[in-house]
Scaffold this active site. Structure first.
Site, mmCIF file in Angstrom:
data_model
loop_
_atom_site.group_PDB
_atom_site.id
_atom_site.type_symbol
_atom_site.label_atom_id
_atom_site.label_comp_id
_atom_site.label_asym_id
_atom_site.label_seq_id
_atom_site.Cartn_x
_atom_site.Cartn_y
_atom_site.Cartn_z
ATOM 1 N N ASP A 176 35.223 21.860 19.284
ATOM 2 C CA ASP A 176 35.229 21.536 17.854
ATOM 3 C C ASP A 176 34.324 22.511 17.105
ATOM 4 O O ASP A 176 33.565 23.258 17.710
ATOM 5 C CB ASP A 176 34.736 20.091 17.649
ATOM 6 C CG ASP A 176 35.300 19.448 16.396
ATOM 7 O OD1 ASP A 176 35.661 20.190 15.452
ATOM 8 O OD2 ASP A 176 35.376 18.217 16.338
ATOM 9 N N GLU B 277 42.968 13.255 13.977
ATOM 10 C CA GLU B 277 41.547 13.052 14.292
ATOM 11 C C GLU B 277 40.764 12.614 13.060
ATOM 12 O O GLU B 277 39.842 11.815 13.141
ATOM 13 C CB GLU B 277 40.964 14.354 14.865
ATOM 14 C CG GLU B 277 39.540 14.228 15.391
ATOM 15 C CD GLU B 277 38.476 14.554 14.336
ATOM 16 O OE1 GLU B 277 37.287 14.352 14.637
ATOM 17 O OE2 GLU B 277 38.838 15.005 13.220
ATOM 18 N N ASP C 199 43.541 19.347 12.202
ATOM 19 C CA ASP C 199 43.396 18.531 10.994
ATOM 20 C C ASP C 199 44.522 18.805 9.996
ATOM 21 O O ASP C 199 45.134 19.876 10.004
ATOM 22 C CB ASP C 199 42.061 18.832 10.297
ATOM 23 C CG ASP C 199 40.954 17.912 10.776
ATOM 24 O OD1 ASP C 199 41.257 16.786 11.175
ATOM 25 O OD2 ASP C 199 39.788 18.321 10.743
#
Length: 317
Positions: free
Chosen positions: A148, A125, A34
C-alpha cells in the site's frame, strides 16, 4: 499467464515456482484498486518531477499546487523523483502505487529462483469491503503481504478492532404551545447520549494505541433522530468495553425516557495481530527484506483497517 478478472472485479494471477522450487512455501502479494465517484472521460496523465527541490509543486496548468506548508512530509522527499497528477484528473496513486510495485516484482522475479507466487488486485477497499469476496482457496498462498501507499519502510501488522453503531431515537412532537409534560424532543436525547461518551476519547484527542468513538453523522427533528458512530480500539478487551458503554448508555436513557432508543452495533473487522502472533516469521521475513534493501523498518499500529485484517481471519495470514 493465468491472470483473470472474476465476476466481483478481483484480479488474480500466479507465477509458477522455478523448477525444483515447487516445495517452497507459496507467498502472496495483494494490492487494492481504489475508485472515485467522478467519472473521468480521458486518460489520467501523470507528471514526473526528477530531483525534487522540496518546494511548491505545480500540478500542470491547473492552478493547483502541492505546498509543503500544507503537506509537511513533502520536505522529506527532497532529491527524490515525484510522480503526481497533472491537475486534470485524480492520479489514483492510492493504490496504483502498490499495483505498480507488485507489477515491477512480476517483471523481475524470474531473474531469481523462487517458490510459487500469488498475485491479487482487489476492489472496494475504500468502503471496507475489499476482502469480502476474496477467494482465499484459489489464491493459493500460505501467507501474503498487502502493498500500500505510505512512508518508506512502513511495516504494519496491527490494526484496530472496528464496529459501527447506529442509534435511533423516537421523540414525540406536539404543538409547542401545549407541550408541557407531553413533548419529547429526540434531538435533545441524542445530544444527551453523545455527552455521556468520554470527550477525550474522540479521534482528535487520540494517537498510537489509543482507541476512540466517532460521531459520523446526525440528523433529526423533534419527532426522530438518527446518529451513526464508528468504534475503534487495538485491544479486543477495550474494544468490547467500548461497545458495552454504548449499550449501557442506551439502557440508562431508555429507563429515563421509557424505551425511546434503539441501538444496533455491528463488528466490521478485527486486529490482525491476533492471527499473526502465531506466524511472526512472516514479519521477520519482511524485516529481513527491508534490511537487504538498506531500509530501516518503521513499525507501528495502523490507526484504521486493511484488507489484511479480514484476510487474516479468513485463513490467509
Amino acid at each position: 499467464e493465468d491472470a483473470a478478472c472474476d465476476e466481483y472485479c478481483y484480479v488474480y494471477g500466479h507465477i509458477p515456482a522455478t523448477p525444483g522450487k515447487e516445495h517452497v512455501t507459496a507467498i502472496g502479494f495483494c494490492s487494492h484498486m481504489d475508485t472515485v465517484s467522478d467519472y473521468c472521460d480521458h486518460d489520467a496523465n501523470p507528471q514526473i518531477i526528477e530531483n525534487y527541490d522540496g518546494g511548491v509543486v505545480k500540478l500542470g496548468d491547473s492552478g493547483l499546487v502541492l505546498d509543503p506548508e500544507v503537506f509537511p512530509h513533502l520536505k522529506d522527499l527532497k532529491g527524490r523523483t515525484l510522480i503526481t497528477t497533472d491537475g486534470t484528473t485524480v492520479l489514483g496513486a492510492d493504490d496504483k502505487a502498490g499495483i505498480a510495485e507488485i507489477m515491477t516484482v512480476v517483471e523481475h522475479i524470474n531473474e531469481f529462483e523462487h517458490g510459487p507466487i500469488s498475485i491479487a488486485f482487489t476492489p472496494d477497499e475504500e468502503i471496507g469491503r475489499g476482502a469480502d469476496k476474496f477467494n482465499v482457496k484459489d489464491f493459493g498462498a500460505d501467507f501474503a503481504f498487502t502493498v500500500d501507499g505510505g512512508p518508506l519502510g512502513e511495516l504494519e501488522y496491527e490494526t484496530f478492532n472496528a464496529a459501527s453503531c447506529k442509534v435511533e431515537i423516537q421523540g414525540k412532537n406536539v404543538h409547542p404551545g401545549s407541550a408541557k409534560d407531553t413533548m419529547v424532543n429526540s434531538q435533545l436525547i441524542a445530544m444527551e447520549f453523545n455527552s455521556m461518551l468520554p470527550v477525550n476519547e474522540r479521534p482528535e484527542y487520540t494517537e498510537g494505541y489509543e482507541g476512540f468513538s466517532l460521531l459520523l453523522s446526525m440528523e433529526g427533528s423533534v419527532e426522530s433522530t438518527r446518529m451513526s458512530y464508528i468504534i475503534r480500539d487495538h485491544s479486543r478487551e477495550k474494544f468490547e468495553a467500548r461497545k458495552k458503554l454504548f449499550e449501557d448508555i442506551a439502557d440508562f436513557l431508555n429507563k429515563k425516557y421509557k424505551d425511546r432508543i434503539k441501538i444496533e452495533i455491528k463488528d466490521q473487522y478485527y486486529n490482525m495481530r491476533e492471527k499473526l502472533e502465531d506466524h511472526m516469521e512472516i514479519i521477520d521475513l519482511a524485516k529481513a527484506a527491508f534490511d537487504m534493501a538498506g531500509v530501516e523498518p518503521v513499525i507501528g499500529p495502523v490507526r484504521g483497517g486493511t484488507d489484511g485484517s479480514k484476510l487474516s481471519f479468513m485463513g490467509l495470514p
